[in-house]
Design a protein around this motif. Structure first.
Motif, PDB file in Angstrom:
ATOM      1  N   THR A  26       0.850  -1.186   0.000  1.00 53.82           N
ATOM      2  CA  THR A  26       0.000   0.000   0.000  1.00 53.82           C
ATOM      3  C   THR A  26       0.887   1.239   0.000  1.00 53.82           C
ATOM      4  OG1 THR A  26      -0.108   0.033   2.423  1.00 53.82           O
ATOM      5  CG2 THR A  26      -1.837  -1.181   1.257  1.00 53.82           C
ATOM      6  N   ILE A  27       0.286   2.372  -0.281  1.00 49.40           N
ATOM      7  CA  ILE A  27       1.009   3.641  -0.225  1.00 49.40           C
ATOM      8  C   ILE A  27       0.724   4.285   1.125  1.00 49.40           C
ATOM      9  CG2 ILE A  27       1.141   5.978  -1.192  1.00 49.40           C
ATOM     10  CD1 ILE A  27       0.635   4.720  -3.936  1.00 49.40           C
ATOM     11  N   ILE A  28       1.782   4.587   1.854  1.00 56.15           N
ATOM     12  CA  ILE A  28       1.608   5.097   3.218  1.00 56.15           C
ATOM     13  C   ILE A  28       1.993   6.565   3.356  1.00 56.15           C
ATOM     14  CG2 ILE A  28       1.815   2.850   4.306  1.00 56.15           C
ATOM     15  CD1 ILE A  28       4.728   3.508   4.939  1.00 56.15           C
ATOM     16  N   GLY A  29       2.443   7.189   2.280  1.00 57.92           N
ATOM     17  CA  GLY A  29       2.800   8.596   2.382  1.00 57.92           C
ATOM     18  C   GLY A  29       3.029   9.233   1.034  1.00 57.92           C
ATOM     19  N   LEU A  30       2.645  10.507   0.916  1.00 60.78           N
ATOM     20  CA  LEU A  30       2.907  11.312  -0.269  1.00 60.78           C
ATOM     21  C   LEU A  30       3.889  12.413   0.120  1.00 60.78           C
ATOM     22  CD1 LEU A  30      -0.757  11.743  -1.589  1.00 60.78           C
ATOM     23  CD2 LEU A  30       0.948  10.090  -2.367  1.00 60.78           C
ATOM     24  N   ASN A  31       5.026  12.466  -0.549  1.00 63.04           N
ATOM     25  CA  ASN A  31       6.058  13.452  -0.223  1.00 63.04           C
ATOM     26  C   ASN A  31       6.125  14.512  -1.320  1.00 63.04           C
ATOM     27  OD1 ASN A  31       8.270  14.921   0.528  1.00 63.04           O
ATOM     28  ND2 ASN A  31       9.733  13.248   0.429  1.00 63.04           N
ATOM     29  N   ASP A  33      -5.948   4.836   0.797  1.00 65.85           N
ATOM     30  CA  ASP A  33      -6.577   3.627   1.323  1.00 65.85           C
ATOM     31  C   ASP A  33      -7.269   2.821   0.225  1.00 65.85           C
ATOM     32  OD1 ASP A  33      -5.733   4.309   3.841  1.00 65.85           O
ATOM     33  OD2 ASP A  33      -7.650   5.155   4.480  1.00 65.85           O
ATOM     34  N   ASN A  34      -7.508   3.430  -0.899  1.00 64.84           N
ATOM     35  CA  ASN A  34      -8.168   2.752  -2.017  1.00 64.84           C
ATOM     36  C   ASN A  34      -7.181   2.347  -3.108  1.00 64.84           C
ATOM     37  OD1 ASN A  34     -10.753   3.196  -0.835  1.00 64.84           O
ATOM     38  ND2 ASN A  34     -10.732   5.288  -1.625  1.00 64.84           N
ATOM     39  N   THR A  35      -5.895   2.418  -2.796  1.00 61.62           N
ATOM     40  CA  THR A  35      -4.850   2.147  -3.776  1.00 61.62           C
ATOM     41  C   THR A  35      -3.971   0.998  -3.316  1.00 61.62           C
ATOM     42  OG1 THR A  35      -4.788   4.494  -4.410  1.00 61.62           O
ATOM     43  CG2 THR A  35      -2.883   3.143  -5.028  1.00 61.62           C
ATOM     44  N   THR A  36      -3.711   0.054  -4.215  1.00 58.91           N
ATOM     45  CA  THR A  36      -2.755  -1.011  -3.938  1.00 58.91           C
ATOM     46  C   THR A  36      -1.608  -0.921  -4.935  1.00 58.91           C
ATOM     47  OG1 THR A  36      -3.922  -2.598  -5.366  1.00 58.91           O
ATOM     48  CG2 THR A  36      -4.515  -2.565  -3.031  1.00 58.91           C
ATOM     49  N   VAL A  37      -0.460  -1.443  -4.519  1.00 58.59           N
ATOM     50  CA  VAL A  37       0.726  -1.500  -5.376  1.00 58.59           C
ATOM     51  C   VAL A  37       1.173  -2.959  -5.442  1.00 58.59           C
ATOM     52  CG1 VAL A  37       3.110  -0.756  -5.705  1.00 58.59           C
ATOM     53  CG2 VAL A  37       1.426   0.844  -4.760  1.00 58.59           C
ATOM     54  N   LEU A  38       1.249  -3.503  -6.635  1.00 57.53           N
ATOM     55  CA  LEU A  38       1.723  -4.868  -6.835  1.00 57.53           C
ATOM     56  C   LEU A  38       3.019  -4.810  -7.632  1.00 57.53           C
ATOM     57  CD1 LEU A  38       1.236  -7.954  -6.662  1.00 57.53           C
ATOM     58  CD2 LEU A  38       0.058  -7.772  -8.862  1.00 57.53           C
ATOM     59  N   ILE A  39       4.078  -5.374  -7.078  1.00 58.65           N
ATOM     60  CA  ILE A  39       5.365  -5.422  -7.774  1.00 58.65           C
ATOM     61  C   ILE A  39       5.691  -6.888  -8.027  1.00 58.65           C
ATOM     62  CG2 ILE A  39       7.785  -4.741  -7.777  1.00 58.65           C
ATOM     63  CD1 ILE A  39       7.105  -2.592  -5.731  1.00 58.65           C
ATOM     64  N   SER A  40       5.777  -7.239  -9.304  1.00 60.05           N
ATOM     65  CA  SER A  40       5.963  -8.630  -9.717  1.00 60.05           C
ATOM     66  C   SER A  40       7.239  -8.753 -10.550  1.00 60.05           C
ATOM     67  CB  SER A  40       4.757  -9.081 -10.546  1.00 60.05           C
ATOM     68  OG  SER A  40       4.937 -10.395 -11.043  1.00 60.05           O
TER      69      SER A  40
END
Length: 224
Positions: free
Chosen positions: A96-101, A167-174
């Motif tokens: 998940t994304i936990i912060g925007l910088n 909270d509505n965004t997922t990140v998948l790294i494959s």
């Protein structure tokens, strides 16, 4: 009202700068796929072997649709999971994304939750006290374990994630596109990597159900 620190900018000020242009550029792509902008759900899917990041989105109760693909400008390391601080590996897994910088040295950045609970569980079991941290999706074209997207693209992704909600965004790294290639565990990877790849494949199938077909299933079975 956002308060700007001298020499710095707020997330809101970044959105004020790039949010409207992002909507103008991306909204037609969303419309073409039958998805509202901003979407209810967002998935950023990165493939390490081809250096491609796919943007998928869905409405409430609908299947995910592919919106756009972007080239990853830089991503260090090789195929296989990240194990320790300084190994230069881009992680593999579901995040998940936990912060925007808004004040990143790499223009703009979005921090993912590596190491997540799965990463920490295996690090503890193997006695790896420093599995690494500070993994971002960011701008520019240089990487030490992060996904560098270039400045124009990170402006769009930053604005899109903000509009959709972290909270509505997922990140998948494959390591590769699971709908095209079997996920082969590298010879020097930990034993649990097979389980990780099964989880990655299952999660990607929930996102990209349209592209999973009998040909891929047959190809995977013949490789096992």
């Amino acid at each position: 009202m956002a308060i700007k620190i001298k020499g710095k900018q707020t997330v809101e000020q970044v959105i004020e700068t790039y949010g409207l242009s992002t909507r103008d550029e991306l909204a037609p792509l969303f419309d073409r796929s039958g998805i509202t902008y901003p979407p209810k759900k967002l998935a950023l899917v990165a493939f390490k072997d081809t250096n491609v990041l796919e943007v998928w989105a869905s409405n409430e109760g609908s299947n995910y649709q592919l919106i756009v693909r972007y080239p990853i400008k830089a991503a260090s390391g090789k195929l296989g999971p990240k194990l320790r601080e300084g190994d230069r590996q881009v992680p593999e897994g579901i995040y998940t994304i936990i912060g925007l910088n808004p004040n990143s040295a790499y223009h703009l950045s979005m921090k993912i939750n590596y190491p997540n609970a799965y990463d920490l569980e295996h690090a503890k079991a193997e006695g790896r006290a420093e599995p690494g941290t500070n993994i971002f999706i960011h701008g520019r074209a240089a990487s030490i374990g992060c996904l560098a997207m270039g400045d124009p693209v990170i402006e769009k992704l930053f604005s899109l994630v903000y509009a959709t909600g972290r909270d509505n965004t997922t990140v998948l790294i494959s390591p590769t596109d699971p709908s095209k290639n079997p996920l082969v565990v590298p010879s020097n990877a930990p034993e649990w990597t097979r389980d990780l790849y099964d989880k990655i494949e299952a999660h990607y199938q929930t996102i990209n159900s349209n592209r999973y077909n009998s040909e891929y299933s047959a190809a995977k079975q013949s490789s096992e």
